[in-house]
Design an enzyme around this catalytic site. Structure first.
Site, PDB file in Angstrom:
ATOM      1  N   SER A  59       0.826  -1.214   0.000  1.00 39.68           N
ATOM      2  CA  SER A  59       0.000   0.000   0.000  1.00 39.68           C
ATOM      3  C   SER A  59       0.856   1.259   0.000  1.00 39.68           C
ATOM      4  CB  SER A  59      -0.916   0.014   1.234  1.00 39.68           C
ATOM      5  OG  SER A  59      -1.663  -1.179   1.310  1.00 39.68           O
ATOM      6  N   GLN A  60       0.253   2.347  -0.479  1.00 40.22           N
ATOM      7  CA  GLN A  60       0.872   3.684  -0.443  1.00 40.22           C
ATOM      8  C   GLN A  60       1.248   4.019   1.018  1.00 40.22           C
ATOM      9  OE1 GLN A  60      -2.273   6.374  -1.153  1.00 40.22           O
ATOM     10  NE2 GLN A  60      -0.991   8.151  -1.559  1.00 40.22           N
TER      11      GLN A  60
END
Ligand code: SAM
Length: 208
Positions: A59-60
């Protein structure tokens, strides 16, 4: 790389409102380049998710920070993560909490994460291959549970594995890659409070 890491924490996290000192310190500590696939190291501190194999993503950084802050992960906590992926979010939480239990359905990803934890010297993370929607009943109750994949609804089995006062942070939505990030707090044995933290895009949670 640590310059890039400090810059990432400042520009992507602090400037967007992440303020929990434990989260910011842990994200300054964990080398994200150790969790991306070979060849992607140069992009480790970019403001975006990256591929990690098996059609999944790390994920970011901002989303990782947002979820851990929302779950109120703090020293002394026992935390469950569903969706180990690369192991990055588990490593960040292991820098804050007493212990982290993390479940991944893809054996190849679980093995990759296990190897990284060993190499980096994490000794407070337990991993398992399986369907995380069932939780980890033998280790329950948890102070916090983070689900790193989008569900059609919050699994009751996970809610039941929260301690009183425990927090579940989970992306929920009918569409495959568009969800609302929900924080569900167990206020008593039978009562749960729900808070909507905004729109997110996650790979789907499989199983349940
Ligand atoms: N937290 C990860 C990281 O830091 O790299 C990113 C997780 S990725 C966005 C979501 C992960 O959830 C994928 O690796 C996927 O295989 C896993 N997943 C999806 N459904 C699952 C389930 N029912 N049980 C366990 N893992 C699941």
């Amino acid at each position: 790389m640590s310059d890039n890491r400090y810059r990432m924490v400042d520009r992507q996290l602090v400037r967007r409102g992440i303020s929990d000192r434990n989260v910011l310190d842990a994200m300054r500590d964990v080398a994200r380049e150790a969790f991306v696939d070979p060849g992607f190291e140069a992009f480790a501190y970019e403001d975006e998710p990256l591929p990690i194999g098996e059609g999944q993503t790390i994920s970011q950084p901002y989303i990782v920070a947002l979820m851990i802050e929302a779950a109120g992960v703090k020293p002394g906590d026992k935390v469950l993560e569903v969706g180990t992926g690369s192991g990055y979010a588990a490593a960040v939480m292991a820098g804050i909490a007493k212990s982290v239990y993390t479940i991944e359905r893809h054996a190849a990803l679980e093995q990759g994460a296990r190897g990284r934890f060993e190499k980096l010297g994490f000794d407070n993370i337990e991993l398992r291959v399986g369907d995380g929607t069932k939780g980890w009943p033998e280790a329950a109750p948890f102070d916090a549970i983070i689900v790193a994949a989008g569900a059609s609804k919050a699994p009751q089995r996970l809610m039941d594995q929260l301690d009183i006062g425990g927090r579940l942070v989970i992306p929920v939505g009918a569409e495959a890659r568009s969800q609302r990030l929900l924080k569900i707090t167990r206020v008593s044995g039978t009562q749960f409070e729900e808070e909507d933290l905004g729109g997110v895009r996650f790979v789907p949670l499989i199983g349940g």
